[in-house]
Design a protein around this motif. Structure first.
Motif, PDB file in Angstrom:
ATOM      1  N   MET A   1       0.857  -1.184   0.000  1.00 44.47           N
ATOM      2  CA  MET A   1       0.000   0.000   0.000  1.00 44.47           C
ATOM      3  C   MET A   1       0.893   1.234   0.000  1.00 44.47           C
ATOM      4  N   VAL A   2       0.446   2.276  -0.675  1.00 46.11           N
ATOM      5  CA  VAL A   2       1.172   3.539  -0.674  1.00 46.11           C
ATOM      6  C   VAL A   2       0.248   4.620  -0.144  1.00 46.11           C
ATOM      7  N   ALA A   3       0.794   5.516   0.680  1.00 45.53           N
ATOM      8  CA  ALA A   3      -0.042   6.548   1.308  1.00 45.53           C
ATOM      9  C   ALA A   3       0.705   7.869   1.349  1.00 45.53           C
ATOM     10  N   SER A   4      -0.074   8.943   1.417  1.00 49.73           N
ATOM     11  CA  SER A   4       0.519  10.271   1.554  1.00 49.73           C
ATOM     12  C   SER A   4      -0.341  11.092   2.493  1.00 49.73           C
ATOM     13  N   ASN A   5       0.290  12.091   3.085  1.00 51.45           N
ATOM     14  CA  ASN A   5      -0.455  12.969   3.976  1.00 51.45           C
ATOM     15  C   ASN A   5       0.214  14.329   4.013  1.00 51.45           C
ATOM     16  N   LEU A   6      -0.601  15.379   3.968  1.00 53.06           N
ATOM     17  CA  LEU A   6      -0.096  16.733   4.121  1.00 53.06           C
ATOM     18  C   LEU A   6       0.432  16.884   5.544  1.00 53.06           C
ATOM     19  N   MET A   7       1.600  17.455   5.698  1.00 52.33           N
ATOM     20  CA  MET A   7       2.225  17.561   7.015  1.00 52.33           C
ATOM     21  C   MET A   7       2.002  18.906   7.688  1.00 52.33           C
ATOM     22  N   THR A   8       1.664  19.921   6.928  1.00 51.79           N
ATOM     23  CA  THR A   8       1.467  21.252   7.518  1.00 51.79           C
ATOM     24  C   THR A   8       0.397  21.996   6.734  1.00 51.79           C
ATOM     25  N   VAL A   9      -0.366  22.817   7.424  1.00 50.84           N
ATOM     26  CA  VAL A   9      -1.403  23.603   6.737  1.00 50.84           C
ATOM     27  C   VAL A   9      -0.870  24.954   6.280  1.00 50.84           C
ATOM     28  N   THR A  10       0.395  25.242   6.586  1.00 49.11           N
ATOM     29  CA  THR A  10       0.970  26.523   6.185  1.00 49.11           C
ATOM     30  C   THR A  10       0.865  26.696   4.672  1.00 49.11           C
ATOM     31  N   GLY A  11       0.205  27.736   4.249  1.00 49.34           N
ATOM     32  CA  GLY A  11       0.020  27.989   2.833  1.00 49.34           C
ATOM     33  C   GLY A  11      -1.133  27.230   2.211  1.00 49.34           C
ATOM     34  N   TYR A  12      -1.686  26.281   2.944  1.00 45.26           N
ATOM     35  CA  TYR A  12      -2.764  25.463   2.388  1.00 45.26           C
ATOM     36  C   TYR A  12      -4.136  26.076   2.688  1.00 45.26           C
ATOM     37  N   LEU A  13      -4.430  26.328   3.962  1.00 43.82           N
ATOM     38  CA  LEU A  13      -5.741  26.864   4.315  1.00 43.82           C
ATOM     39  C   LEU A  13      -5.973  28.238   3.687  1.00 43.82           C
ATOM     40  N   SER A  14      -4.947  29.054   3.678  1.00 42.22           N
ATOM     41  CA  SER A  14      -5.123  30.415   3.148  1.00 42.22           C
ATOM     42  C   SER A  14      -5.434  30.399   1.655  1.00 42.22           C
ATOM     43  N   THR A  15      -4.801  29.489   0.906  1.00 44.64           N
ATOM     44  CA  THR A  15      -5.007  29.471  -0.548  1.00 44.64           C
ATOM     45  C   THR A  15      -6.147  28.565  -0.986  1.00 44.64           C
ATOM     46  N   GLN A  16      -6.345  27.469  -0.271  1.00 46.66           N
ATOM     47  CA  GLN A  16      -7.336  26.492  -0.695  1.00 46.66           C
ATOM     48  C   GLN A  16      -8.712  26.686  -0.050  1.00 46.66           C
TER      49      GLN A  16
END
Length: 942
Positions: free
Chosen positions: A658-673
């Protein structure tokens, strides 16, 4: 069975559940119901000629003394047999009462009653599908039936009789077509309960009525009409800024809260002042402030003034429902203008009518599924939303995965229920409402859609401390190659021309047959290439897995660079799979349109096969879409390198990966997305800050501290009088797990023996709960004190319900029990914190976060672990005092709170006026006892 039948509604109390093992009846109650009325009743105590267990005496209030002079069952058996003969036996859980009565009759020489028997639990589940609980006492409360003496046979029989009358009325009000489908389901219900619906159908046919105006029939299913919303009020309304003007609008006897009024004014001013209108606002509003009304009232005026809508995002679906059921009705009473609100949830919360209709044609041997189908048929005559949460399923039944909605992209205009589709109607309704209530996960995933559809609305984020967690969770993706390959093989079986039961073999209509064969060839190629990709992935990272495995599976973190290198090396293979997936998606759409264009020629079995084929293709494409999302590199200008964590999970035989990924920080994510799709947001919650100086919340919300307006309102609870914090200083080192768990068990046992109050004990792990729970249950008689534990005593909802029903229960919980539960009005008086709520540093993602923070020159403990644990401690302590009348104590058994420097930092985050005492446990216990003696005296005097 009909209206003229005499229904003998029976309830019995017994010494236990098994006649063969010597359990006996101690009370018999019966009322006779005929033509919708109670016509007679009979009840008697029964001498069991044995001692009544203490647990039964506590439950029923029936003592040995009470039944000592009562008649033996032998003496009343003839009366009971005569009373019940030629009736239909009715009970609330008929599979207990009816066999028990018959066993008692046979024991004393009478034949078993050969009469029909029906169950009011099952009838209630079907005919009252939205009731949260089907216990008799809960049903009578819901229906406003007086039930003064639960677990008393005569009173229980009486209210069950009244319940039966209500249920029959509900059944006879159903449309004929609904009753026809219910009878056609031929459900396997307890005893003869299914016969009730046959009688109901016959009775309705004999006296046919026109369909009520609020119902209509589509494609053979009766549905509730949806009201059309109108908003034509163009007048201007002045926001009530002063206390005098607010009180004019508030309902009579509404409790005035000064900080709630401050919050209202603060929010309204924020969005009407040109200097602050584009500035995000953070408001910490402690428990008791009334924060929900504190933000919805000013937002209603802002929405009306500027003709904008408001999106409210809260933590959970439960809180969404509470906001709609409790806050919005109160708001409507307070406003001089009309306002509307809707809840919007993920697709799977809504029923897909077409899938449900097809499922009705499929025979099902599962009793649970049969029951759910009957409930849904009745519910569809009531619901205007199609939201499956209205049915209060405790654990999601497997059947729901067959009938829940797959989203508007899956809805075709050729769908026979297109006009009535619940999800389509919901999104059509959005422009007509002022409030759109979502949860955090939905906001993260659909911010752009909401912002575009509602033209950049206002945004209120409630329980804002959780937003970052949901942002990270919603970005977590996992692709299991084994599941993908199994799905493709299942699809091949459904399309294989050699399989005589396959869709290809049974539907021989051009051009469908040719296109299905084409899909068959594409899936063969898809499976081959997916298998090759799995082999390449295992081969690429084989050296990193190491040997031997200490468990069946091993997880390893891979760098973003290594993952991108693998994708680059297999670019051609991935492109081929992408092309095949796109072809399958297009072909599925075309095939669906072709199939339903010729719907009149298909057998029910053909529809079932096509639906199964469609679901399997969708499952395969959904799985591939997950891998596609994992493959998409983060936008470097938004998140930066290293912002994603990638890991592999592989079986010890290296065949399953199985392969998995996860965002590690919301910096720059919440503000733009997220935020950019709305007006400047308002963030609120009861516990947002770990300290005034902490940067943690701003980092968690992806906000620039220098550009934010922040207010922390004060609680008006009198903590100095209402509560006290005790910190034990004699606990062993927490690293010695065995000794620490023994210390917890001993101190908790001493505490709950001395302090007989409703008690919540918060842990960090289920393993610690198990260790302590075992010792508590060994030492305490369950008849004296009910001990409940997460992982041992049922679901969270069931645990809280049982805890609330008892006067002095003890509840052991972890994780979600630290917050989000409301136990006011003396339902919680002793809160024990077994261990400070730090995350385990051994968790894969925690390790990665620590590494990332160290690389950025930050201290992971002070920048992440400590503020996170401090907030959770504040949330845990917040469970105790929920109203001005509450009182109680917090006992912390982790001495680090008193002995470590950071412990003092955590204590300072708690209310300033909260009295604190640090000492050895014996001294704390003595003072705690005095605290409750004092408050018991004050409570009695008041």
């Amino acid at each position: 069975m009909d209206a003229n039948t005499i229904y003998a509604v029976v309830d019995i109390e017994t010494t236990g559940t098994n006649v063969a093992e010597g359990d006996r009846m101690i009370q018999f109650g019966c009322v006779l119901v005929q033509n919708g009325k109670i016509v007679n009743h009979f009840n008697t105590d029964v001498n069991p000629q044995s001692a009544i267990p203490q647990s039964i005496q506590a439950l029923t209030g029936i003592s040995d003394k009470q039944v000592k002079r009562a008649p033996l069952f032998d003496d009343v058996a003839g009366t009971i047999y005569s009373l019940l003969s030629d009736t239909v036996f009715v009970a609330h859980n008929v599979n207990f009462d009816f066999p028990f009565v018959n066993a008692e009759l046979e024991r004393v020489g009478y034949p078993a009653l050969s009469i029909q028997a029906i169950d009011t639990v099952t009838l209630s589940q079907i005919l009252l599908p939205t009731v949260p609980s089907y216990r008799l006492h809960d049903l009578t409360h819901y229906l406003n039936i007086t039930h003064d003496h639960p677990h008393s046979a005569d009173d229980d029989a009486l209210v069950t009789g009244e319940l039966l009358i209500v249920l029959f009325k509900r059944m006879l009000a159903l449309p004929i077509i609904t009753l026809q489908q219910m009878v056609a389901e031929n459900a396997d219900l307890p005893q003869d309960t299914a016969e009730v619906f046959k009688w109901g159908l016959q009775a309705v046919r004999q006296r046919p009525k026109s369909l009520p105006a609020d119902l209509h029939v589509t494609n053979g299913i009766a549905l509730r009409q949806t009201n059309i919303l109108t908003t034509t009020d163009e007048r201007s309304y002045t926001f009530p800024r002063t206390k005098k003007n607010k009180l004019k609008h508030f309902p009579k006897h509404f409790e005035w809260r000064a900080d709630q009024a401050k919050m209202m004014n603060l929010i309204y001013r924020q969005y009407t002042d040109a200097e602050t209108v584009n500035q995000p606002l953070i408001v910490e509003a402690p428990t008791g402030t009334g924060k929900t009304l504190g933000y919805v009232l000013p937002m209603a005026y802002l929405a009306q003034r500027y003709r904008k809508q408001v999106v409210i995002a809260t933590d959970t679906v439960l809180l969404q429902n509470q906001l709609m059921d409790q806050t919005m009705p109160l708001l409507k009473k307070m406003l001089p203008f009309e306002t509307h609100a809707v809840v919007v949830k993920g697709n799977h919360h809504y029923l897909d009518l077409a899938r449900f209709k097809v499922s009705l044609t499929q025979p099902d041997h599962s009793k649970q599924t049969q029951l759910i189908k009957l409930r849904l048929l009745v519910w569809l005559t009531q619901t205007t939303t199609g939201d499956l949460d209205e049915l209060h399923f405790r654990n999601e039944p497997p059947y729901l995965s067959v009938v829940y909605h797959r989203g508007l992209t899956d809805l075709s205009k050729t769908d026979p229920f297109y006009e009535d589709d619940f999800l389509r109607r919901l999104y059509q309704r959005l422009p007509q409402v002022q409030f759109v209530v979502v949860n955090h996960a939905f906001l993260i995933q659909h911010a752009a859609t909401l912002g575009q559809a509602l033209k950049q609305p206002y945004l209120v984020v409630d329980e804002a401390q959780h937003l970052a967690d949901y942002a990270l969770t919603t970005q977590r993706q996992k692709f299991d190659f084994q599941i993908g390959l199994a799905t493709s093989r299942r699809l091949l079986n459904e399309l294989d021309p050699e399989n005589l039961e396959s869709l290809t073999a049974t539907i021989k209509v051009a051009p469908l047959t040719d296109r299905l064969q084409t899909v068959f060839r594409w899936v063969i190629e898809f499976e081959r290439q997916l298998n090759a990709l799995s082999d390449h992935l295992i081969s690429q990272f084989r050296d990193q897995f190491g040997k031997p495995f200490s468990s069946p599976y091993k997880e390893i973190i891979i760098t973003e660079a290594d993952w991108q290198q693998f994708l680059s090396q297999r670019k051609g293979l991935l492109e081929q799979l992408d092309i095949l997936a796109a072809k399958l998606q297009t072909e599925l759409t075309d095939l669906t349109n072709l199939f339903y264009q010729q719907s009149t020629r298909w057998l029910k079995s053909d529809e079932e096969r096509f639906m199964r084929f469609s679901q399997t293709v969708s499952a395969l494409l959904d799985a591939w879409q997950t891998l596609t999302q994992i493959r998409q590199a983060p936008q470097k200008e938004q998140q930066g390198a290293g912002s994603y964590l990638y890991w592999l999970t592989v079986s010890n035989d290296l065949t399953h990966i199985m392969v998995a990924s996860n965002l590690m920080t919301v910096t720059g994510y919440l503000s733009t997305q997220v935020y950019q799709h709305f007006q400047a947001p308002t963030f609120t919650g009861a516990t947002l800050f770990s300290s005034n100086r902490s940067q943690y919340l701003y980092d968690q919300l992806d906000l620039d501290r220098t550009k934010i307006k922040m207010r922390r309102l004060k609680s008006d609870f009198n903590f100095e009088e209402q509560a006290k914090l005790y910190i034990s200083t004699d606990a062993p080192d927490i690293s010695d797990t065995g000794a620490y768990n023994q210390y917890l068990a001993n101190t908790i046992l001493q505490t709950i023996r001395r302090v007989n109050r409703p008690t919540l004990i918060l842990f960090n792990s289920l393993a610690a709960i198990d260790a302590v729970y075992a010792k508590l249950t060994d030492a305490i008689n369950p008849q004296q004190r009910l001990i409940l534990a997460q992982g041992n005593s049922g679901s969270k909802e069931k645990l809280i319900k049982r805890f609330m029903d008892e006067d002095n229960a003890v509840l052991l919980g972890a994780a979600s029990f630290w917050e989000g539960i409301d136990l006011p009005q003396e339902k919680l008086q002793l809160l024990i914190i077994a261990r400070l709520p730090f995350d385990s540093p051994e968790q894969l993602e925690t390790k990665a976060q620590y590494t990332r923070m160290k690389a950025a020159g930050k201290n992971p403990f002070y920048n992440l672990s400590l503020p996170k644990a401090t907030l959770r401690l504040r949330q845990g302590v917040g469970r105790l005092i929920r109203t001005r009348e509450d009182y109680g104590v917090v006992l912390v058994l982790d001495s680090r709170l008193a002995t470590k420097h950071y412990g003092q930092t955590m204590v300072k985050s708690l209310p300033d006026s909260l009295p604190t005492m640090s000492s050895g446990f014996p001294k704390l216990l003595k003072d705690m006892t005095n605290f409750f003696k004092k408050h018991q005296t004050n409570h009695q005097e008041s």
